[in-house]
Design a protein around this motif. Structure first.
Motif, PDB file in Angstrom:
ATOM      1  N   PHE A   1     -14.781  77.705  28.985  1.00  0.00           N
ATOM      2  CA  PHE A   1     -14.926  76.462  29.348  1.00  0.00           C
ATOM      3  C   PHE A   1     -13.503  75.780  29.909  1.00  0.00           C
ATOM      4  CE2 PHE A   1     -18.669  75.935  25.965  1.00  0.00           C
ATOM      5  CZ  PHE A   1     -19.562  76.356  26.825  1.00  0.00           C
ATOM      6  N   GLY A   2     -12.509  75.863  29.140  1.00  0.00           N
ATOM      7  CA  GLY A   2     -11.259  75.287  29.664  1.00  0.00           C
ATOM      8  C   GLY A   2     -10.808  75.706  30.985  1.00  0.00           C
ATOM      9  N   THR A   3     -10.958  77.019  31.378  1.00  0.00           N
ATOM     10  CA  THR A   3     -10.516  77.459  32.888  1.00  0.00           C
ATOM     11  C   THR A   3     -11.551  76.900  33.840  1.00  0.00           C
ATOM     12  OG1 THR A   3      -9.700  79.603  31.610  1.00  0.00           O
ATOM     13  CG2 THR A   3     -10.297  79.112  34.111  1.00  0.00           C
ATOM     14  N   GLU A   4     -12.936  76.618  33.516  1.00  0.00           N
ATOM     15  CA  GLU A   4     -13.693  76.258  34.273  1.00  0.00           C
ATOM     16  C   GLU A   4     -13.469  74.900  34.604  1.00  0.00           C
ATOM     17  OE1 GLU A   4     -16.993  75.772  37.291  1.00  0.00           O
ATOM     18  OE2 GLU A   4     -15.875  77.658  36.406  1.00  0.00           O
ATOM     19  N   LEU A   5     -13.378  74.068  33.757  1.00  0.00           N
ATOM     20  CA  LEU A   5     -13.253  72.685  33.851  1.00  0.00           C
ATOM     21  C   LEU A   5     -12.157  72.093  34.104  1.00  0.00           C
ATOM     22  CD1 LEU A   5     -14.889  71.266  30.363  1.00  0.00           C
ATOM     23  CD2 LEU A   5     -15.946  71.511  32.358  1.00  0.00           C
ATOM     24  N   ALA A   6     -10.957  72.931  34.179  1.00  0.00           N
ATOM     25  CA  ALA A   6      -9.737  72.562  34.709  1.00  0.00           C
ATOM     26  C   ALA A   6      -9.765  72.857  36.230  1.00  0.00           C
ATOM     27  CB  ALA A   6      -8.404  73.473  33.948  1.00  0.00           C
ATOM     28  N   GLU A   7     -10.365  73.854  36.698  1.00  0.00           N
ATOM     29  CA  GLU A   7     -10.428  74.146  38.059  1.00  0.00           C
ATOM     30  C   GLU A   7     -11.373  73.063  38.597  1.00  0.00           C
ATOM     31  OE1 GLU A   7     -11.905  78.043  38.438  1.00  0.00           O
ATOM     32  OE2 GLU A   7     -10.134  79.350  37.952  1.00  0.00           O
ATOM     33  N   ARG A   8     -12.451  72.700  38.011  1.00  0.00           N
ATOM     34  CA  ARG A   8     -13.329  71.596  38.678  1.00  0.00           C
ATOM     35  C   ARG A   8     -12.659  70.224  38.624  1.00  0.00           C
ATOM     36  NH1 ARG A   8     -17.699  73.886  41.394  1.00  0.00           N
ATOM     37  NH2 ARG A   8     -17.972  75.971  40.215  1.00  0.00           N
ATOM     38  N   LEU A   9     -11.890  69.821  37.721  1.00  0.00           N
ATOM     39  CA  LEU A   9     -11.215  68.670  37.476  1.00  0.00           C
ATOM     40  C   LEU A   9     -10.115  68.700  38.552  1.00  0.00           C
ATOM     41  CD1 LEU A   9     -10.847  66.167  35.916  1.00  0.00           C
ATOM     42  CD2 LEU A   9      -9.119  67.272  34.607  1.00  0.00           C
ATOM     43  N   ALA A  10      -9.580  69.786  39.208  1.00  0.00           N
ATOM     44  CA  ALA A  10      -8.680  69.732  40.198  1.00  0.00           C
ATOM     45  C   ALA A  10      -9.296  69.695  41.645  1.00  0.00           C
ATOM     46  CB  ALA A  10      -7.963  71.141  40.128  1.00  0.00           C
ATOM     47  N   ASP A  11     -10.621  70.030  41.928  1.00  0.00           N
ATOM     48  CA  ASP A  11     -11.048  70.142  43.027  1.00  0.00           C
ATOM     49  C   ASP A  11     -12.257  69.041  43.220  1.00  0.00           C
ATOM     50  OD1 ASP A  11      -9.657  72.367  43.674  1.00  0.00           O
ATOM     51  OD2 ASP A  11     -11.422  73.953  42.992  1.00  0.00           O
ATOM     52  N   ASP A  12     -12.928  68.398  41.990  1.00  0.00           N
ATOM     53  CA  ASP A  12     -13.945  67.715  42.085  1.00  0.00           C
ATOM     54  C   ASP A  12     -13.634  66.302  41.477  1.00  0.00           C
ATOM     55  OD1 ASP A  12     -16.499  69.091  43.166  1.00  0.00           O
ATOM     56  OD2 ASP A  12     -15.304  70.486  41.625  1.00  0.00           O
ATOM     57  N   ARG A  13     -14.341  64.954  42.439  1.00  0.00           N
ATOM     58  CA  ARG A  13     -14.025  63.703  42.036  1.00  0.00           C
ATOM     59  C   ARG A  13     -15.103  63.276  41.054  1.00  0.00           C
ATOM     60  NH1 ARG A  13     -13.001  59.200  41.177  1.00  0.00           N
ATOM     61  NH2 ARG A  13     -13.613  57.289  42.471  1.00  0.00           N
ATOM     62  N   ASP A  14     -16.348  63.844  41.125  1.00  0.00           N
ATOM     63  CA  ASP A  14     -17.489  63.192  40.405  1.00  0.00           C
ATOM     64  C   ASP A  14     -18.009  64.239  39.510  1.00  0.00           C
ATOM     65  OD1 ASP A  14     -17.128  60.585  41.108  1.00  0.00           O
ATOM     66  OD2 ASP A  14     -17.919  61.195  43.328  1.00  0.00           O
ATOM     67  N   GLY A  15     -18.860  64.038  38.930  1.00  0.00           N
ATOM     68  CA  GLY A  15     -19.826  65.169  38.060  1.00  0.00           C
ATOM     69  C   GLY A  15     -19.403  65.278  36.636  1.00  0.00           C
ATOM     70  N   PHE A  16     -18.653  64.472  36.088  1.00  0.00           N
ATOM     71  CA  PHE A  16     -17.721  64.683  34.925  1.00  0.00           C
ATOM     72  C   PHE A  16     -18.507  63.984  33.529  1.00  0.00           C
ATOM     73  CE2 PHE A  16     -14.789  66.074  37.969  1.00  0.00           C
ATOM     74  CZ  PHE A  16     -14.196  67.329  37.317  1.00  0.00           C
ATOM     75  N   ASP A  17     -19.896  64.026  33.868  1.00  0.00           N
ATOM     76  CA  ASP A  17     -20.747  63.765  32.511  1.00  0.00           C
ATOM     77  C   ASP A  17     -20.817  65.099  31.954  1.00  0.00           C
ATOM     78  OD1 ASP A  17     -22.512  63.138  30.465  1.00  0.00           O
ATOM     79  OD2 ASP A  17     -24.314  63.091  32.106  1.00  0.00           O
ATOM     80  N   LEU A  18     -19.558  65.434  30.938  1.00  0.00           N
ATOM     81  CA  LEU A  18     -19.592  66.714  30.465  1.00  0.00           C
ATOM     82  C   LEU A  18     -20.497  67.044  29.505  1.00  0.00           C
ATOM     83  CD1 LEU A  18     -15.638  67.478  30.576  1.00  0.00           C
ATOM     84  CD2 LEU A  18     -17.561  67.883  32.307  1.00  0.00           C
ATOM     85  N   PRO A  19     -21.187  66.216  28.733  1.00  0.00           N
ATOM     86  CA  PRO A  19     -22.094  66.707  27.779  1.00  0.00           C
ATOM     87  C   PRO A  19     -23.539  66.939  28.357  1.00  0.00           C
ATOM     88  CG  PRO A  19     -21.030  64.469  26.852  1.00  0.00           C
ATOM     89  CD  PRO A  19     -20.450  64.721  28.356  1.00  0.00           C
ATOM     90  N   THR A  20     -23.893  66.379  29.344  1.00  0.00           N
ATOM     91  CA  THR A  20     -24.871  66.830  30.282  1.00  0.00           C
ATOM     92  C   THR A  20     -24.805  67.985  30.886  1.00  0.00           C
ATOM     93  OG1 THR A  20     -25.375  64.252  30.242  1.00  0.00           O
ATOM     94  CG2 THR A  20     -26.701  66.060  31.669  1.00  0.00           C
TER      95      THR A  20
END
Length: 445
Positions: free
Chosen positions: A86-105
């Motif tokens: 999860f840490g690796t995936e979310l760090a990569e997404r946070l670097a590349d994406d602006r939206d979609g960070f409703d992480l519980p969903t």
């Protein structure tokens, strides 16, 4: 007399919590209304359809990364490995994406994808089983519930071979439950804490572990680190290293102070608008514990006070607007009595006090570590126009001295704190800071 309203420009550092064009008042009551409205605007943006574009691909990436789980020798080891994924995936997404960070969903989406993989039996379903079990044991509330329901429905299809290799998959899912009272430890300034408690997953003895949260009361995000440890001694030793010299002489204490535990962990059990909040610069190590830290916090609070949810509201100990004014007046009187002046515009006094104590409980309301001083200085430059920021920065050494007297801080720590306030006494000095202070980075004092 109430604080006079002043226009302030909020400059968000977060990709995921940015509210464009927000102007905030110096009046605490008006500020609260504006904060609530900004939160609702952010909530509407989070749940717009275009925010979820990357979720399906992300779920497949997570499932692929979970191939390494086959070698895990227990439920806790599998959970640890999933947290790393999860840490690796979310760090990569946070670097590349602006939206979609409703992480519980997002995590519910991952759980559903794992269940779909299991429902289409193949040799590749083992990682999906292990991922789904880990989400049930360490996911945030809704994702854990969804994963648990999937496991219950799919368990009859679990092959004997897989059940023999991973026996915990055949155990009724209960999640991680505390096995003893929590402990706390804090630094000498009183604004950096650790909370630690022992847990076991699904009642399995071989999953016994200690979970530790590193709580920094100075910045935007309180929980700056969290993780699993074999013993409380190992947890405290790691925390002391991360905090620095101000933590070396302190010792952990078992506590039954529910209000304190609830306050320290309050940012992890948010509901509604700020459930899923990110600062935007979290390291992969912190993102790895994003879900588990919330899961363990909720489980701990429920275990020590199953019927007291309303008493755990983080707003219960916040100062009112009237109390902020009263503190500001007392501070101004102290300045006049001790020749700490000349005092600037009265509203600057109110605004500095408001910035420092509003939103903070009594446990660390007047804590004045150099880290907190730098953090407040950064926030002042972000929120106020230069004219008023200069006035408040000039007040900081006097305010810090007053806070040190109130908290009984020793001479050595007081001197360091006042020196820190003098070092950020101008806009130019604050702008020269490397600016890690108000972020999710662990700071050594």
């Amino acid at each position: 007399m109430s604080p006079v309203s002043r226009s302030r420009t909020k400059k968000s550092k977060s990709k995921t919590a940015k509210v464009k064009g927000a102007h905030r008042s110096g009046n605490p009551a008006i500020r609260a209304e504006q904060t609530a409205e900004a939160g609702m605007a952010e909530l509407r943006r989070l749940f717009s359809t275009e925010t979820r574009d990357w979720w399906a691909a992300s779920a497949e990436e997570v499932l692929g990364a979970c191939e390494g789980l086959r070698d895990c020798d227990g439920a806790l080891a599998a959970e640890n490995a999933v947290a790393g994924v999860f840490g690796t995936e979310l760090a990569e997404r946070l670097a590349d994406d602006r939206d979609g960070f409703d992480l519980p969903t997002w995590l519910v989406e991952v759980a559903d994808a794992a269940a779909d993989r299991i429902a289409a039996p193949s040799d590749g379903s083992v990682p999906a089983w292990l991922l789904l079990h880990a989400i049930a044991s360490c996911g945030t509330a809704r994702a854990a519930e969804v994963a648990g329901a999937h496991l219950k429905q799919l368990r009859p299809t679990l092959s004997q071979t897989v059940a023999d290799d991973y026996p915990w998959l055949n155990v009724k899912t209960k999640g991680a439950v505390p096995t003893a009272a929590p402990m706390t430890v804090r630094n000498e300034y009183g604004d950096r804490w650790a909370v630690l408690a022992p847990f076991a997953i699904d009642g399995l003895p071989d999953t016994a572990h200690w979970y530790c949260w590193d709580i920094d009361a100075c910045g935007i995000q309180r929980t700056v680190a969290a993780g699993v440890f074999a013993t409380p001694e190992a947890a405290v030793a790691e925390w002391r290293t991360a905090v620095g010299p101000t933590a070396t002489a302190t010792t952990p204490e078992t506590t039954d102070d529910l209000a304190l535990i609830g306050e320290l962990l309050s940012d992890l059990v948010q509901r509604g608008v700020f459930d899923g909040f990110l600062v935007g610069d979290e390291p992969a190590e912190l993102l790895a514990e994003y879900f588990r830290s919330r899961n363990r916090a909720a489980s701990l609070l429920e275990s020590v006070d199953p019927d007291g949810r309303r008493r755990r509201k983080p707003t219960r100990d916040r100062p009112t607007s009237e109390q902020i004014v009263e503190v500001a007046d007392r501070f101004a009187g102290w300045c006049r009595q001790h020749g700490r002046g000349p005092l600037p515009d009265q509203d600057s006094v109110y605004s500095l006090v408001d910035q420092w104590i509003s939103g903070n409980p009594a446990a660390w309301r007047y804590a004045c570590s150099p880290h907190r001083i730098r953090t407040v200085a950064v926030l002042l430059t972000d929120e106020f126009i230069p004219e008023y920021t200069r006035e408040m920065l000039a007040l900081l050494p006097h305010w810090v001295t007053w806070c040190a007297e109130k908290t009984g801080l020793d001479l050595e720590r007081t001197t360091l704190a006042v020196d820190a306030a003098n070092q950020v006494g101008t806009l130019e000095a604050v702008h020269a800071l490397a600016r890690p202070e108000a972020t999710a980075v662990r700071i050594i004092e």
